[in-house]
Design a protein around this motif. Structure first.
Motif, PDB file in Angstrom:
ATOM      1  N   LYS A  10       0.972  -1.123   0.001  1.00 22.44           N
ATOM      2  CA  LYS A  10       0.069  -0.029  -0.261  1.00 22.44           C
ATOM      3  C   LYS A  10       0.827   1.199  -0.160  1.00 22.44           C
ATOM      4  O   LYS A  10       1.816   1.517   0.905  1.00 22.44           O
ATOM      5  N   VAL A  11       0.899   2.199  -1.070  1.00 24.66           N
ATOM      6  CA  VAL A  11       1.602   3.189  -1.132  1.00 24.66           C
ATOM      7  C   VAL A  11       0.885   4.455  -1.185  1.00 24.66           C
ATOM      8  O   VAL A  11       0.107   4.970  -1.835  1.00 24.66           O
ATOM      9  N   PHE A  12       1.365   5.337  -0.121  1.00 22.97           N
ATOM     10  CA  PHE A  12       0.843   6.844  -0.241  1.00 22.97           C
ATOM     11  C   PHE A  12       1.848   7.880  -0.460  1.00 22.97           C
ATOM     12  O   PHE A  12       2.946   7.796  -0.115  1.00 22.97           O
ATOM     13  N   VAL A  13       1.512   8.436  -1.801  1.00 24.83           N
ATOM     14  CA  VAL A  13       2.196   9.523  -2.419  1.00 24.83           C
ATOM     15  C   VAL A  13       1.568  10.964  -1.910  1.00 24.83           C
ATOM     16  O   VAL A  13       0.508  11.265  -2.077  1.00 24.83           O
ATOM     17  N   LEU A  14       2.208  11.444  -0.964  1.00 21.72           N
ATOM     18  CA  LEU A  14       1.969  13.046  -0.568  1.00 21.72           C
ATOM     19  C   LEU A  14       2.698  13.962  -1.325  1.00 21.72           C
ATOM     20  O   LEU A  14       3.981  14.325  -1.160  1.00 21.72           O
ATOM     21  N   ASP A  15       2.167  14.622  -2.305  1.00 19.72           N
ATOM     22  CA  ASP A  15       2.594  15.585  -3.204  1.00 19.72           C
ATOM     23  C   ASP A  15       2.605  16.984  -2.435  1.00 19.72           C
ATOM     24  O   ASP A  15       1.722  17.309  -1.656  1.00 19.72           O
ATOM     25  N   GLU A  16       3.537  17.902  -2.771  1.00 18.95           N
ATOM     26  CA  GLU A  16       3.805  19.014  -2.110  1.00 18.95           C
ATOM     27  C   GLU A  16       3.644  19.120  -0.465  1.00 18.95           C
ATOM     28  O   GLU A  16       2.894  19.747   0.142  1.00 18.95           O
ATOM     29  N   VAL A  17       4.256  17.866   0.099  1.00 19.16           N
ATOM     30  CA  VAL A  17       4.207  17.853   1.465  1.00 19.16           C
ATOM     31  C   VAL A  17       4.769  19.031   2.382  1.00 19.16           C
ATOM     32  O   VAL A  17       4.179  18.934   3.511  1.00 19.16           O
ATOM     33  N   HIS A  18       5.529  19.919   1.927  1.00 21.58           N
ATOM     34  CA  HIS A  18       5.907  21.027   2.749  1.00 21.58           C
ATOM     35  C   HIS A  18       4.583  21.814   2.793  1.00 21.58           C
ATOM     36  O   HIS A  18       4.910  22.744   4.064  1.00 21.58           O
ATOM     37  N   LEU A  68       7.077  10.887  -0.214  1.00 24.55           N
ATOM     38  CA  LEU A  68       6.912  12.433  -0.005  1.00 24.55           C
ATOM     39  C   LEU A  68       7.449  13.236  -1.023  1.00 24.55           C
ATOM     40  O   LEU A  68       8.526  12.858  -1.328  1.00 24.55           O
ATOM     41  N   CYS A  69       6.755  14.013  -1.571  1.00 25.53           N
ATOM     42  CA  CYS A  69       7.260  14.767  -2.932  1.00 25.53           C
ATOM     43  C   CYS A  69       7.426  16.296  -2.502  1.00 25.53           C
ATOM     44  O   CYS A  69       6.159  16.870  -1.933  1.00 25.53           O
ATOM     45  N   THR A  70       8.392  17.062  -2.766  1.00 27.06           N
ATOM     46  CA  THR A  70       8.405  18.579  -2.337  1.00 27.06           C
ATOM     47  C   THR A  70       9.226  19.336  -3.195  1.00 27.06           C
ATOM     48  O   THR A  70      10.295  18.632  -3.701  1.00 27.06           O
ATOM     49  N   THR A  71       8.987  20.566  -3.427  1.00 22.82           N
ATOM     50  CA  THR A  71       9.673  21.494  -4.171  1.00 22.82           C
ATOM     51  C   THR A  71      10.360  22.429  -3.034  1.00 22.82           C
ATOM     52  O   THR A  71      11.330  23.113  -3.664  1.00 22.82           O
ATOM     53  N   GLU A  72      10.199  22.476  -1.744  1.00 26.59           N
ATOM     54  CA  GLU A  72      10.454  23.159  -0.853  1.00 26.59           C
ATOM     55  C   GLU A  72      11.072  22.456   0.349  1.00 26.59           C
ATOM     56  O   GLU A  72      10.410  22.558   1.476  1.00 26.59           O
ATOM     57  N   ILE A  73      12.099  21.754   0.341  1.00 27.28           N
ATOM     58  CA  ILE A  73      12.918  20.790   1.276  1.00 27.28           C
ATOM     59  C   ILE A  73      12.898  21.725   2.564  1.00 27.28           C
ATOM     60  O   ILE A  73      12.801  21.128   3.675  1.00 27.28           O
ATOM     61  N   HIS A  74      13.235  23.085   2.425  1.00 23.04           N
ATOM     62  CA  HIS A  74      13.457  23.886   3.624  1.00 23.04           C
ATOM     63  C   HIS A  74      12.453  24.167   4.626  1.00 23.04           C
ATOM     64  O   HIS A  74      12.445  24.315   5.690  1.00 23.04           O
ATOM     65  N   LYS A  75      11.128  23.719   3.981  1.00 24.28           N
ATOM     66  CA  LYS A  75       9.821  23.866   4.676  1.00 24.28           C
ATOM     67  C   LYS A  75       9.500  22.416   5.342  1.00 24.28           C
ATOM     68  O   LYS A  75       8.532  22.598   6.369  1.00 24.28           O
ATOM     69  N   VAL A  76      10.196  21.649   5.320  1.00 24.19           N
ATOM     70  CA  VAL A  76      10.162  20.431   5.733  1.00 24.19           C
ATOM     71  C   VAL A  76      10.757  20.163   7.095  1.00 24.19           C
ATOM     72  O   VAL A  76      12.217  20.292   7.170  1.00 24.19           O
ATOM     73  N   PRO A  77       9.982  19.822   8.170  1.00 24.68           N
ATOM     74  CA  PRO A  77      10.950  19.737   9.437  1.00 24.68           C
ATOM     75  C   PRO A  77      11.861  18.226   9.412  1.00 24.68           C
ATOM     76  O   PRO A  77      11.931  17.513   8.698  1.00 24.68           O
ATOM     77  N   ALA A  78      13.018  18.767  10.019  1.00 23.38           N
ATOM     78  CA  ALA A  78      14.233  17.846  10.122  1.00 23.38           C
ATOM     79  C   ALA A  78      13.944  16.419  10.509  1.00 23.38           C
ATOM     80  O   ALA A  78      14.396  15.470  10.110  1.00 23.38           O
ATOM     81  N   ARG A  86      13.488  10.744   8.957  1.00 28.03           N
ATOM     82  CA  ARG A  86      12.930   9.262   8.966  1.00 28.03           C
ATOM     83  C   ARG A  86      12.881   8.570   7.398  1.00 28.03           C
ATOM     84  O   ARG A  86      12.131   7.629   7.179  1.00 28.03           O
ATOM     85  N   CYS A  87      13.283   9.449   6.478  1.00 33.44           N
ATOM     86  CA  CYS A  87      13.215   9.232   5.227  1.00 33.44           C
ATOM     87  C   CYS A  87      14.511   8.899   4.333  1.00 33.44           C
ATOM     88  O   CYS A  87      15.500   9.521   4.701  1.00 33.44           O
ATOM     89  N   GLN A  88      14.610   8.093   3.236  1.00 31.42           N
ATOM     90  CA  GLN A  88      15.754   7.961   2.203  1.00 31.42           C
ATOM     91  C   GLN A  88      15.294   9.335   1.503  1.00 31.42           C
ATOM     92  O   GLN A  88      14.216   9.284   0.578  1.00 31.42           O
ATOM     93  N   ARG A  89      16.284  10.336   1.575  1.00 29.26           N
ATOM     94  CA  ARG A  89      15.914  11.369   0.568  1.00 29.26           C
ATOM     95  C   ARG A  89      16.705  11.117  -0.813  1.00 29.26           C
ATOM     96  O   ARG A  89      17.635  10.825  -0.650  1.00 29.26           O
ATOM     97  N   PHE A  90      16.195  11.658  -1.584  1.00 35.37           N
ATOM     98  CA  PHE A  90      16.616  11.715  -3.217  1.00 35.37           C
ATOM     99  C   PHE A  90      16.513  12.984  -3.799  1.00 35.37           C
ATOM    100  O   PHE A  90      15.333  13.662  -3.707  1.00 35.37           O
ATOM    101  N   ASP A  91      17.443  13.766  -4.270  1.00 33.16           N
ATOM    102  CA  ASP A  91      17.560  14.899  -4.638  1.00 33.16           C
ATOM    103  C   ASP A  91      17.403  15.178  -6.058  1.00 33.16           C
ATOM    104  O   ASP A  91      18.220  14.741  -6.719  1.00 33.16           O
ATOM    105  N   PHE A  92      16.345  15.644  -6.699  1.00 31.59           N
ATOM    106  CA  PHE A  92      16.098  15.514  -8.249  1.00 31.59           C
ATOM    107  C   PHE A  92      16.913  16.839  -8.789  1.00 31.59           C
ATOM    108  O   PHE A  92      16.574  17.953  -8.217  1.00 31.59           O
ATOM    109  N   LYS A  93      17.735  16.826  -9.736  1.00 31.43           N
ATOM    110  CA  LYS A  93      18.621  17.885 -10.274  1.00 31.43           C
ATOM    111  C   LYS A  93      17.712  18.342 -11.473  1.00 31.43           C
ATOM    112  O   LYS A  93      16.591  17.647 -12.076  1.00 31.43           O
ATOM    113  N   ARG A  94      17.931  19.539 -11.832  1.00 30.54           N
ATOM    114  CA  ARG A  94      17.471  20.125 -12.990  1.00 30.54           C
ATOM    115  C   ARG A  94      17.914  19.384 -14.266  1.00 30.54           C
ATOM    116  O   ARG A  94      19.190  18.872 -14.180  1.00 30.54           O
ATOM    117  N   ILE A  95      16.876  19.184 -15.202  1.00 26.54           N
ATOM    118  CA  ILE A  95      17.492  18.265 -16.524  1.00 26.54           C
ATOM    119  C   ILE A  95      18.283  19.029 -17.258  1.00 26.54           C
ATOM    120  O   ILE A  95      18.032  20.230 -17.595  1.00 26.54           O
TER     121      ILE A  95
END
Length: 434
Positions: free
Chosen positions: A123-131, A156-166, A171-180
């Motif tokens: 069961k997969v929960f995708v939280l977009d714009e989690v910030h 969890l997906c976000t474009t503003e990682i600085h708004k996500v609490p430490a 508690r997550c495996q973090r993956f940083d997507f770069k500009r193409i």
């Protein structure tokens, strides 16, 4: 046949199709192959770089029914894959955190984690714009995120990682997507052009990739718009579609600035405005062009750092040889300072002309008798009303009508609550052109 936008039609369906994110694709592929599935993942990065698409691919990889175990290459044909692609799966839930940000919304999600998957492995929960979650929402999610029930995965997906609490990030495996990258984007867009039979020149396609600034979705949407022209698409059509000032106009403007040709500068500005270009866009594009000229001056071999065509870049490198680095830097700073006036003024065209004419050599070489050393002897110390300031301006600009001076004064935006310093600078600039 139902129309489907290009950014949806060519959305990646497997990690092999993910554009410009090789390290992330390889890591997630190996995690699935070795069945080392973490309870929570955090995908962060600029918009249009593949975060939500990767979340869907990961969910399909976990639940693909074309085998007994998760696979890094989902078939895309089974009931699980098709329902996830269409957003109809009961076991893969995509939630917009921006509109479900409260603690009650999170509690509902937590309650659903205790329900076993209906017809999937996970069961997969995708939280977009989690910030966008509230602080209470983040707090409610902490415990479940750290130790979710068996076979439950959070992405969890976000474009503003600085708004996500430490506490959430840890508690997550973090993956940083770069500009193409531009080359990766061009390769992908070429595939679309060949499939859709779009008649576009290679130079125009490169320009589409450069303008998109690493956002693949933006480039696909722009290409989709351009394809409606039903003609051979060149660079001029691309500039026209995005509303920016064409490169050749910016190049001509810089040449006229160097030649101290104020009449041509005014003509170019008026023509751009008649073509529907916004004053603020003209100002911002010229500021960016000064930045490109600085790179052309200091590092002429770094073509990849600018969004210019090859011909324009070569011409700019030749022009930059005749400019001093300090002059380019001063011009860029001048444009940046004037941008607020263009943006907030009720007469943006007036301030655009004043700002660009302020770049002319004549404006910077005016002798000291025309300029007042403001720091040592500020003229506004004796002003008590706006009329005093306008009278002072009339002394410095005897050929300008009182109505025009009043119009200039009314268009000023106070800085730190004061118009006087800006008024003196404006009068000085106007005096240098006369």
């Amino acid at each position: 046949m139902t129309y489907q936008p290009l950014h949806l039609k060519y959305r990646p369906q497997s990690f092999a199709e993910l554009v410009g994110q090789r390290a992330i694709a390889t890591t997630l592929t190996n995690a699935i192959t070795s069945q080392r599935i973490a309870p929570a993942y955090l995908f962060t990065g600029p918009r249009g770089t593949g975060k939500t698409s990767s979340a869907r691919i990961f969910a399909k990889s976990l639940n693909c029914q074309h085998g007994d175990f998760p696979t890094p290459t989902p078939c895309g044909l089974c009931n699980s894959c098709t329902s996830i692609s269409k957003g109809l799966s009961l076991d893969v839930v995509e939630i917009d955190a921006a509109s479900n940000s409260g603690v009650e919304n999170i509690r509902q999600i937590i309650d659903r984690t205790h329900i076993i998957p209906v017809n999937s492995r996970y069961k997969v929960f995708v939280l977009d714009e989690v910030h966008s979650l509230s602080s209470q929402g983040f707090q409610a999610l902490l415990k479940t995120l750290e130790e979710p029930p068996k076979n439950v995965v959070f992405i969890l997906c976000t474009t503003e990682i600085h708004k996500v609490p430490a506490t959430i990030i840890s508690r997550c495996q973090r993956f940083d997507f770069k500009r193409i990258g531009v080359e990766d984007m061009i390769q992908h867009l070429n595939q679309i052009v060949n499939e859709e039979l779009i008649d576009i020149t290679p130079q125009a396609l490169r320009l589409v990739a450069q303008i998109s600034s690493g956002c693949l979705r933006d480039s696909q949407c722009l290409l989709d718009q351009l394809s409606l022209l039903n003609i051979t698409i060149d660079q001029n059509w691309v500039w026209e579609m995005v509303g920016n000032v064409p490169e050749y106009e910016l190049l001509t403007m810089v040449e006229r600035i160097a030649e101290n040709d104020s009449n041509s500068i005014i003509t170019i500005i008026r023509n751009l405005l008649e073509w529907g270009k916004e004053p603020l866009i003209i100002m911002q594009n010229l500021t960016s062009f000064y930045r490109d000229m600085l790179i052309a001056k200091t590092s002429p071999s770094s073509k990849e750092m600018v969004m210019l065509t090859e011909d324009t870049w070569q011409q700019l490198c030749q022009i930059a040889k005749d400019w001093e680095t300090t002059t380019i830097l001063a011009g860029q700073q001048h444009l940046r300072q004037c941008e607020v006036q263009v943006k907030l003024s009720t007469q943006p065209q007036l301030w655009l002309e004043v700002a660009i004419l302020g770049l002319l050599p004549a404006a910077n070489s005016t002798n000291s008798s025309q300029f007042i050393p403001i720091a040592e002897n500020p003229p506004w110390t004796n002003w008590k009303t706006p009329a005093d300031a306008i009278a002072w301006g009339q002394q410095k600009l005897p050929n300008m009508s009182l109505e025009s001076l009043q119009e200039h004064w009314n268009s000023l935006i106070p800085v730190n609550g004061k118009k006087a310093p800006i008024w003196v600078e404006t009068v000085q600039q106007l005096a240098s052109f006369r």
